[in-house]
Design a protein around this motif. Structure first.
Motif, PDB file in Angstrom:
ATOM      1  N   LYS A 289     -33.379  20.484  62.820  1.00 25.05           N
ATOM      2  CA  LYS A 289     -33.716  21.915  62.878  1.00 25.05           C
ATOM      3  C   LYS A 289     -32.532  22.731  63.400  1.00 25.05           C
ATOM      4  O   LYS A 289     -32.230  23.814  62.883  1.00 25.05           O
ATOM      5  N   PHE A 290     -31.846  22.201  64.404  1.00 24.21           N
ATOM      6  CA  PHE A 290     -30.668  22.881  64.940  1.00 24.21           C
ATOM      7  C   PHE A 290     -29.641  23.114  63.835  1.00 24.21           C
ATOM      8  O   PHE A 290     -29.067  24.204  63.709  1.00 24.21           O
ATOM      9  N   MET A 291     -29.397  22.089  63.022  1.00 25.30           N
ATOM     10  CA  MET A 291     -28.383  22.189  61.982  1.00 25.30           C
ATOM     11  C   MET A 291     -28.801  23.164  60.882  1.00 25.30           C
ATOM     12  O   MET A 291     -27.968  23.911  60.356  1.00 25.30           O
ATOM     13  N   LYS A 296     -27.672  28.213  58.239  1.00 19.41           N
ATOM     14  CA  LYS A 296     -28.166  29.502  57.757  1.00 19.41           C
ATOM     15  C   LYS A 296     -27.237  30.643  58.174  1.00 19.41           C
ATOM     16  O   LYS A 296     -27.057  31.622  57.452  1.00 19.41           O
ATOM     17  N   ASN A 297     -26.624  30.507  59.343  1.00 21.94           N
ATOM     18  CA  ASN A 297     -25.802  31.589  59.895  1.00 21.94           C
ATOM     19  C   ASN A 297     -24.300  31.342  59.819  1.00 21.94           C
ATOM     20  O   ASN A 297     -23.509  32.156  60.311  1.00 21.94           O
ATOM     21  N   ASN A 298     -23.898  30.212  59.220  1.00 21.76           N
ATOM     22  CA  ASN A 298     -22.468  29.875  59.167  1.00 21.76           C
ATOM     23  C   ASN A 298     -22.087  29.362  57.779  1.00 21.76           C
ATOM     24  O   ASN A 298     -21.937  28.152  57.571  1.00 21.76           O
ATOM     25  N   PRO A 299     -21.915  30.276  56.810  1.00 25.44           N
ATOM     26  CA  PRO A 299     -21.563  29.846  55.449  1.00 25.44           C
ATOM     27  C   PRO A 299     -20.121  29.347  55.356  1.00 25.44           C
ATOM     28  O   PRO A 299     -19.303  29.568  56.256  1.00 25.44           O
ATOM     29  N   LYS A 305     -23.429  27.913  51.120  1.00 30.86           N
ATOM     30  CA  LYS A 305     -23.985  27.295  52.320  1.00 30.86           C
ATOM     31  C   LYS A 305     -23.637  25.810  52.363  1.00 30.86           C
ATOM     32  O   LYS A 305     -23.555  25.144  51.326  1.00 30.86           O
ATOM     33  N   TYR A 306     -23.413  25.310  53.558  1.00 34.25           N
ATOM     34  CA  TYR A 306     -23.206  23.875  53.715  1.00 34.25           C
ATOM     35  C   TYR A 306     -24.495  23.144  53.357  1.00 34.25           C
ATOM     36  O   TYR A 306     -25.602  23.652  53.569  1.00 34.25           O
ATOM     37  N   ASN A 307     -24.339  21.945  52.813  1.00 34.76           N
ATOM     38  CA  ASN A 307     -25.485  21.100  52.507  1.00 34.76           C
ATOM     39  C   ASN A 307     -25.553  19.995  53.562  1.00 34.76           C
ATOM     40  O   ASN A 307     -24.650  19.168  53.652  1.00 34.76           O
TER      41      ASN A 307
END
Length: 780
Positions: A289-291, A296-299, A305-307
């Motif tokens: 959940k943290f990740m 979501k906030n760090n593209p 977006k990171y996968n």
């Protein structure tokens, strides 16, 4: 005659020239045809080929790796491909030798295409071995895929493999190609790549593989589905021996070594990797959940977006894999013993409403009906369009299922047929643990145990779960009183009852508390009062300072939950998490400085670029003096109160008790501060324990507060939670590399509050009469 001979020679010469001419025409035509085929393939006639960029960055799915503070991989996030790449330098030489000897003996001598092997395969139609080099096989894995069985498809594939193989050889070194080949291969059973395969089949890193283990894994390259060690051990052993034979043939190993290894067993140590197996499963669920919130906030720089499951991120955490294992082992050792006693007390004969107490049938039915509607079964059937009546009826139909069970002191699974409603009641009878351990000096969380078995119980009792904290809240009241009134642990207050009048602090009714032992005579020092958890003295302190300053103190200590400003909070009616309590207690151990708990120190992409680095969050809450005095008060809990069962030396002061504690398992003699907590009706058991560089909180209770021990004998924090802390700390101390402190809490240089009241503490020890308390636990 001579003319005839000359003409004959001339004709023969012309005939031979014709053959030579045809030979060169055929040869050159073949060369031109090959060149043309290569050109056509490179132009995409036979299908698209990878360009330079794709060759530089092959599209492979890489799992996100979770790394502990002691540099161990404690888990991964992946959907399909459990792949974590390794460098060539991390591969043992005998693993590389086994690959070359088996798959491509002339690997070092060609540039992607083995001419000798190709001609041999052509003339003997593949009966004497194929011609695919390691580079060609890598090309097939990365870009080409498996062709259909038609001849045209196979030829087209081969041409594409040749082209890509030669390009790979120009793009990468021989060593890089071998590393890529090991990293890309699917070894089955979620073992994608050599690192996962080494871990899953042998519980090792690749660099630690033995020669015969390397030979087995290389043997699987032929067909990992066929040569699966879990299903075909005989075939895998035979294939491994072929690899060892090839290594002997090309002089990588001697005949003696080959013969001796071929006679050995596979010695598989199967260690499955999944999101529900391994260590720190509850922590990994929190981290997931943290990740997702971080992603979501760090593209990425390009806006994508990171996968989490494919991009090969590396998450560096504060969890220490050794301490995590010790914490989980303590839970696994204590919980089945505690559960066995709980089950013994809650048989239908002893308790007709088992596992619930003080509930009638209508209340139990309502509790189970509410649980139905919150469950996964209800949600799934609702999505399928079933009515509430149909869904409820399904809970009363026998169904095949696998349920959790403690068996012989270990977690196990049992296949059975049971009505879902009965399984719900069955699971309501289980006691659950929550445990977190943190370095107060840095805020780094070292161990996180949110439950006893993530496969069956996925609710996290560290951060997600919140329960009444009982007497573990009392140090907040004492700290507020010390801060405001400059009280000393040696100050005395009467034990008699006190009533706080209505409306004094906004409470609508008068509030009077009772002591659990029913005693109200005499006076006690504050240290003895906290050690023995005397409610009336805590109420007197609350009467002096008021509830709002205590709430303000709790908030500064890291409590996130809203607290109602009423006097009864002094006895721990608040519903808080283990996470909040450990952070708050850590402030006392850290000289009054609050450090927000840290779980992730940095995040890197697959290339090692740092994407995130944590920034410490801290604040001053208390002076060093007030913090030290509060810690000193809590040391009394383990010296003369409910936590004294952690000791072995206190009985020397009271010789009559020696026989009772002989052989008790902990035997700590170093300074320990702590507090037990037991809520109303024995529904929640807590123990908060501190040494100078480690604070650990433990909670134990059932899912519903209506399921609990009937008496205080087993239903107290000292019996439910403290043993987990004791076993965990004993393991930590036995591991000297961890450096867990056995020293004193540091005393401030300008300490003005008196803390040495040992004579009074000794009197309090005699007065508290812990004999019955110890008997209760030792019987357990």
């Amino acid at each position: 005659m001579a003319k005839k001979t000359a003409k004959k020679k001339q004709a023969t010469t012309l005939d031979f020239s014709k053959y030579v001419r045809w030979f060169w025409m055929t040869f050159l035509g073949g060369v031109l045809a090959v060149i043309l085929i290569f050109l056509l393939a490179s132009w995409g006639v036979f299908g698209e080929l990878p360009d330079h960029t794709q060759l530089e960055n092959p599209s492979t799915h890489l799992a996100t790796e979770i790394i502990s503070s002691d540099a161990k991989t404690i888990g991964k996030f992946y959907l399909k491909d459990n792949r974590t790449p390794v460098d060539y330098s991390e591969l043992p030489q005998h693993l590389v030798d086994a690959l070359i000897a088996t798959e491509d003996a002339r690997y070092r001598d060609h540039s992607g295409i083995d001419a000798v092997g190709t001609l041999r395969a052509f003339f003997f139609l593949g009966k004497r071995g194929g011609a695919s080099t390691i580079s060609q096989q890598l090309a097939r894995q990365l870009f080409v895929g498996v062709a259909s069985k038609s001849t045209i498809s196979r030829l087209t594939q081969k041409f594409k493999e040749w082209i890509i193989a030669t390009r790979l050889e120009r793009q990468y070194t021989k060593e890089e190609i071998i590393a890529m080949y090991f990293n890309i291969y699917d070894f089955g059973n979620n073992a994608d790549g050599i690192r996962s395969a080494s871990s899953i089949y042998f519980n090792k890193e690749p660099r630690d593989l033995s020669l015969k283990e390397s030979a087995m894994l290389v043997g699987m390259f032929k067909n990992s589905s066929l040569y699966n060690p879990r299903r075909n051990s005989v075939g895998v052993k035979n294939r491994r021996n072929v690899v060892l034979g090839q290594m002997g043939k090309y002089n990588y190993i001697t005949e003696t070594i080959k013969d001796s290894l071929q006679s050995t067993e596979l010695d598989i140590k199967y260690t499955p990797q999944s999101h529900r197996d391994g260590i720190a499963t509850y922590f990994r669920a929190y981290l997931n959940k943290f990740m997702k919130d971080w992603i979501k906030n760090n593209p990425k720089q390009n806006g994508e977006k990171y996968n989490l499951y494919n991009d090969g991120l590396k998450i560096y955490t504060t969890i220490d894999s050794r301490m995590q294992k010790y914490a989980e082992a303590a839970v696994q050792k204590h919980m089945p013993r505690l559960q066995a006693e709980f089950d013994n007390q809650n048989t239908p004969k002893r308790n007709p409403t088992a596992p619930f107490l003080e509930l009638d049938k209508s209340e139990i039915d309502k509790l189970l009906n509410d649980a139905m509607k919150r469950g996964e079964r209800w949600r799934i059937l609702k999505e399928k369009g079933k009515t509430d009546k149909e869904i409820k009826a399904s809970f009363y139909k026998p169904t095949e299922m696998t349920v959790f069970k403690w068996k012989d002191g270990k977690a196990s699974e049992v296949d059975t047929i049971m009505k879902p409603i009965d399984s719900m009641r069955y699971y309501k009878s289980f006691l659950h643990p929550g445990m977190m351990s943190m370095d107060p000096l840095t805020g780094h969380v070292k161990a996180w145990v949110g439950g006893m078995n993530y496969r069956h119980f996925q609710y996290d009792h560290v951060k997600q779960g919140k329960r009444q904290v009982g007497s573990t809240f009392k140090p907040f009241v004492y700290a507020t009183a010390i801060d405001q009134l400059h009280l000393s642990p040696c100050d005395t207050l009467p034990r008699q009852q006190i009533t706080i009048e209505a409306n004094k602090f906004g409470n609508p009714e008068p509030w009077t508390t009772k002591n659990s032992d029913g005693r109200y005579d005499g006076s006690l020092t504050l240290k003895a009062a906290l050690a023995n958890s005397v409610n009336t003295i805590t109420a007197r302190l609350m009467d002096k300072v008021g509830p709002q300053p205590v709430i303000d103190m709790a908030k500064r200590l890291g409590v996130e939950e809203d607290i109602l400003a009423v006097p009864s909070i002094a006895l721990g009616t608040e519903i808080l998490s283990v996470y909040e309590m450990v952070a708050a207690y850590s402030t006392f151990a850290n000289k009054g400085v609050y450090n927000k708990p840290v779980m992730v120190t940095r995040i890197e992409d697959k290339n090692g670029t740092i994407l995130y680095q944590f920034t410490p969050e801290s604040r001053d809450v208390l002076s060093e003096e007030v913090s030290y005095v509060t810690v000193n008060l809590m040391q009394g809990v383990t010296e003369s109160g409910s936590g004294q069962r952690l000791r072995h030396n206190w009985a020397s002061k009271v010789p009559v008790y020696k026989e009772i504690i002989t052989g008790y398992p902990y035997g700590f003699d170093n300074p320990i501060a702590g507090k037990t907590g037991t809520t109303q009706n024995q529904s929640d058991g807590w123990f908060m324990g501190m040494v100078p560089n480690l604070v650990t909180g433990v909670w134990v209770g059932a899912e519903d507060r209506a399921a609990h021990f009937k008496t205080i004998t087993y239903g107290q924090g000292a019996s439910m939670a403290l043993p987990i802390w004791g076993m965990y700390m004993k393991s930590c101390y036995e591991d000297a590399e961890l450096g867990i402190s056995k020293g004193n809490f540091e005393k401030p240089n300008d300490l003005s509050i008196k803390v040495d009241c040992s004579k009074r503490d000794e009197d309090a020890l005699i007065d508290s009469n812990p004999v019955d308390e110890l008997k209760d636990v030792l019987d357990f």
